[in-house]
Structures are given as C-alpha cells and as structure tokens.
Enzyme design. Structure first.
Site, mmCIF file in Angstrom:
data_model
loop_
_atom_site.group_PDB
_atom_site.id
_atom_site.type_symbol
_atom_site.label_atom_id
_atom_site.label_comp_id
_atom_site.label_asym_id
_atom_site.label_seq_id
_atom_site.Cartn_x
_atom_site.Cartn_y
_atom_site.Cartn_z
ATOM 1 N N GLY A 14 0.900 -1.322 0.013
ATOM 2 C CA GLY A 14 0.156 0.259 0.000
ATOM 3 C C GLY A 14 0.760 1.195 0.106
ATOM 4 N N THR A 140 4.909 1.506 6.172
ATOM 5 C CA THR A 140 3.591 1.192 6.499
ATOM 6 C C THR A 140 2.976 2.112 7.393
ATOM 7 O OG1 THR A 140 1.881 -0.237 7.349
ATOM 8 C CG2 THR A 140 3.943 -0.898 7.961
ATOM 9 N N ASP A 142 0.621 1.471 9.239
ATOM 10 C CA ASP A 142 0.274 0.464 10.238
ATOM 11 C C ASP A 142 1.332 0.498 11.534
ATOM 12 O OD1 ASP A 142 -1.946 0.225 8.708
ATOM 13 O OD2 ASP A 142 -1.020 -1.839 8.070
ATOM 14 N N ARG A 177 -23.681 14.111 21.545
ATOM 15 C CA ARG A 177 -23.620 12.983 20.865
ATOM 16 C C ARG A 177 -22.429 12.084 21.241
ATOM 17 N NH1 ARG A 177 -24.791 14.952 14.713
ATOM 18 N NH2 ARG A 177 -26.715 15.109 14.824
ATOM 19 N N GLU A 237 -9.676 -0.357 13.063
ATOM 20 C CA GLU A 237 -10.400 -1.016 12.072
ATOM 21 C C GLU A 237 -10.539 -2.803 12.314
ATOM 22 O OE1 GLU A 237 -8.893 -0.919 7.998
ATOM 23 O OE2 GLU A 237 -6.991 -1.628 8.637
ATOM 24 N N ARG A 281 -22.932 8.860 16.087
ATOM 25 C CA ARG A 281 -22.541 8.923 14.660
ATOM 26 C C ARG A 281 -20.934 8.152 14.516
ATOM 27 N NH1 ARG A 281 -27.023 10.643 14.081
ATOM 28 N NH2 ARG A 281 -27.824 12.504 13.147
ATOM 29 N N HIS A 287 -8.949 5.890 3.604
ATOM 30 C CA HIS A 287 -7.584 6.158 2.892
ATOM 31 C C HIS A 287 -7.013 7.610 2.971
ATOM 32 C CE1 HIS A 287 -8.707 2.300 1.067
ATOM 33 N NE2 HIS A 287 -7.386 2.152 0.822
ATOM 34 N N GLN A 289 -6.231 8.633 5.697
ATOM 35 C CA GLN A 289 -4.872 8.646 6.556
ATOM 36 C C GLN A 289 -3.432 8.242 5.677
ATOM 37 O OE1 GLN A 289 -6.431 5.989 9.927
ATOM 38 N NE2 GLN A 289 -7.673 5.860 8.206
ATOM 39 N N ARG A 290 -3.663 7.888 4.461
ATOM 40 C CA ARG A 290 -2.693 7.242 3.688
ATOM 41 C C ARG A 290 -2.013 8.554 2.728
ATOM 42 N NH1 ARG A 290 -3.704 1.321 2.035
ATOM 43 N NH2 ARG A 290 -3.429 2.182 -0.171
HETATM 44 O O1 F6P Z 1 -1.519 -1.515 5.301
HETATM 45 C C1 F6P Z 1 -1.878 -0.339 5.175
HETATM 46 C C2 F6P Z 1 -3.594 -0.332 5.037
HETATM 47 O O2 F6P Z 1 -3.831 1.155 4.877
HETATM 48 C C3 F6P Z 1 -4.141 -0.896 6.339
HETATM 49 O O3 F6P Z 1 -4.073 0.016 7.265
HETATM 50 C C4 F6P Z 1 -5.515 -1.074 5.537
HETATM 51 O O4 F6P Z 1 -6.017 -2.284 6.386
HETATM 52 C C5 F6P Z 1 -5.183 -1.782 4.347
HETATM 53 O O5 F6P Z 1 -3.998 -1.192 3.948
HETATM 54 C C6 F6P Z 1 -6.164 -1.151 3.348
HETATM 55 O O6 F6P Z 1 -5.879 -1.561 1.878
HETATM 56 P P1 F6P Z 1 -6.328 -1.357 0.203
HETATM 57 O O7 F6P Z 1 -5.590 0.019 0.135
HETATM 58 O O8 F6P Z 1 -5.769 -2.399 -0.485
HETATM 59 O O9 F6P Z 1 -8.065 -1.256 0.544
#
Ligand code: F6P
Length: 363
Positions: A14, A140, A142, A177, A237, A281, A287, A289-290
C-alpha cells in the site's frame, strides 16, 4: 565481491506518506555520491514480473520530497510466487519467480532496494534465498513491521487521525452525541492508540484488547449521567469483540493478503445508540490517512532510512532490513522480519498511561 554498478528500486504494498522521500534519498546518494545507475521499477513486484522499469535521473527525483504516494507506482496484490496468468481463457496461479530473476539479470541490476511492509519483505526474503541482494526499507502507516520500532508513514497517519478526532469533538459537544471514529491499522492498534491518546478520546478500542460492548456502553452512559454530554470513541479497524471476530469490509481473492478490514465503527455506533439511547454517529477515515504530504518527522525518517539503505549496499552489506532501534537507525537480517507482525503489547506504557488518566479500552 563484484562492485555494485546498478541498483533497482521499488515501492511495494500500500502507498504511504514518505515513499518519495526514500526514493529521493536513495537515488540522489546513489547517483551523486557513488555514481551508480538507479532503475526505478514500476508498481512494485508487478513491474519486476512484467519487466517495466526505467532509469532514473536527477530530474526524476527532484522536487518529490513533499509529494504523497509514490512516483514509481505500487501494487499490494502481487506476489511472484502466486501470479494469476490466463491459460486458455482460464486463470491459473503460477510461480513466476524465474521470470523476475531473468528481468533482474537482463537489466543488469546488481541489487534491489525494496521499500515495503511485511508482505513485500516476505517477497524480498524469497529473492534473498535465491541469491539476489536486497535491502529492505520498512514502510507502512500501520507501524506493524517486525524488527523496527517505527516505520515512516505512521506519524503522518496518526497526525491525520488525531486531527479528525479533534474536529469531531465540536459536533459531539454541540449536539451531545457519541462519535465513533474508525482508523486503519490492520491487526495492529498503533494508529488508534496514538491518535486516541493525542486527541484525548474517551474510549480507545484496539485489535489487541477484546472489546466488551457492555463495558463500552456503560462507560458512555456513565459519562452522560455525570454531566459529560458527549463521548469520543476511537476504534481500530481490526478491533475484535469478545468472540474474536473482526468486521471484514471486502475479500480480494487475487491478493496474497486477501482480507480488508472495515466497518466495526459503524457496528459499535449502532450498538451504543440502541443500548444507551445516546445519539451516535460514526466516521470511517479510510485512505485519507494514507494520503497527501508526509509530516516533517516522516520526511526525516524516510531520508535517514533511504540514505542508510544505500550506505549498506555500497559498504558491501547484503540482504539487510533498515530499522530504527531506540533513536538509532541500524539494520537486521532481512529474513528476520519475514511474515511477522509487530502488535501493540497489552501492557504497553502508553496503554497504562491512558488507563490511569481514565481512558477506557473497552475491557
Ligand atoms: O497496510 C496499510 C493499510 O492502509 C491498512 O491500514 C488497511 O487495512 C489496508 O492497507 C487497506 O488496503 P487497501 O488499500 O488495499 O484497501
């Protein structure tokens, strides 16, 4: 040992903030200081299988330090050992490692720099066993790669998640909430733990600590009874209920790591609302976060890691993984990280600190 003249570099798995900063550090030091050729392999191991690569020059790696994503492209669904090929209209899974070795030889690549997470390091370790010199650079969001205390990309993801948690406080407080924010991290709760603590979340739910919904709901209801008219819940997650089950968002059978987690936040929000009567809620950050530019700490770490990878190669080291131990950038055998994940220890000092200032971990 023959002197290295040409290296190949790839980003695999990723995408993650800081990948371009590593590419820049490796390529600039290789070309400028050591006069090496640098082959940029496109889309991770997929590019190696399909022989898609290009020579990088100074222009290609200039002005990319602050860019999110990766200029080389990446892929998190390809392993040379399990590559889907079409045979007479049907898809067969084949081992195409030999094809990769041919492409490495054909392009006169003396060593590979693989920037990736645990799946990519498992592939790299495989090539090491076949005699290819690989240096791994851990990435990563993660932060779950075994052998290193930290991976670049994590600080950015934790900062983005913290900002999101900070922002939902406004609506939570104004509307009285509960707000559930689901963050990424796969089976490791590092992002939830850091963002949860940084934002002062009331409840932090991690994959490493099974969630008791009765405890979570009673905690939220109790806050309300004591005049705290809102609650913020940060959930990873990968968080599991007491029965051990996780919520799966999708399964991709073509991927070596087929399970994509997601949806636990929505489930928990529904339970809180129906059990406590408090309007709730949920937000799944996904994504976001990335994405985007890396924070300063990740740019620095990525630069240190990239430079170290190149120094190891030119010093004649073989098959090492660049890691951070304490505050020192060092290296371990690449095979050591193969297939292992670094989870949050349940007695981690941060968990202890949070518990002692009243944060619930839902247990
Ligand atoms: O490993 C990075 C990550 O963003 C995880 O936190 C997440 O579970 C996974 O990749 C999501 O993968 P994809 O981009 O394939 O949906």
């Amino acid at each position: 040992m023959a002197k290295i003249q040409r290296i190949g570099i790839m980003t695999a798995g990723g995408d993650c903030p800081g990948l371009n900063a590593v590419i820049r550090a490796v390529a600039k030091a290789a070309m400028g200081k050591h006069h090496l050729d640098v082959m940029g392999i496109e889309d991770g191991f997929l590019g190696l299988i399909q022989n898609r690569m290009r020579l990088l020059n100074n222009e290609a790696v200039s002005n990319i330090l602050t860019l999110g994503g990766t200029i080389l492209g990446t892929n998190n669904r390809t392993s040379p050992r399990q590559y889907p090929v079409k045979v007479d209209g049907a898809v067969e899974i084949r081992d195409v490692t030999d094809r990769c070795l041919e492409h490495i030889a054909h392009n006169q690549i003396d060593a590979l720099v693989v920037i990736g997470g645990d799946g990519s390091m498992a592939c790299a370790a495989d090539f090491v066993r076949l005699g290819v010199n690989c240096i791994g650079v851990p990435k990563t969001i993660d932060n779950d790669l075994y052998g290193t205390d930290v991976t670049f990309g994590f600080a950015t993801a934790a900062a983005i998640a913290t900002e999101a948690l900070d922002r939902v406080h406004t609506t939570a407080a104004s509307h009285h909430r509960a707000m559930v924010v689901e963050v990424m991290g796969r089976n490791a709760g590092w992002i939830a733990l850091h963002a949860g603590i940084a934002s002062g979340s009331d409840v932090i739910l991690l994959p490493e600590i099974p969630v008791d919904l009765d405890v979570v709901c009673e905690y939220v209801a109790n806050r309300s009874r004591h005049g705290k008219r809102f609650s913020i819940i940060c959930v990873s997650e990968g968080a599991r209920l007491k029965d051990g089950k996780q919520v799966v968002n999708r399964v991709d059978p073509t991927s070596p790591d087929p399970v994509r987690l997601g949806g636990i936040g929505q489930f928990i929000a529904g339970e809180i609302e129906s059990r406590t009567g408090i309007e709730t809620r949920d937000i799944k950050l996904g994504h976001v976060q990335r994405g985007g530019t890396p924070v300063a700490a990740d740019r620095v770490l990525a630069t240190e890691f990239g430079y170290k990878a190149l120094e190891l190669l030119t010093a004649g080291e073989r098959s090492r993984l660049v890691v951070m131990k304490g505050r020192t950038v060092t290296h371990i055998p690449l095979e050591e990280a193969d297939g292992k994940q670094r989870l949050v220890p349940v007695e981690h000092p941060l968990i202890m600190a949070a518990r002692n200032i009243g944060t619930s971990f839902g247990d």
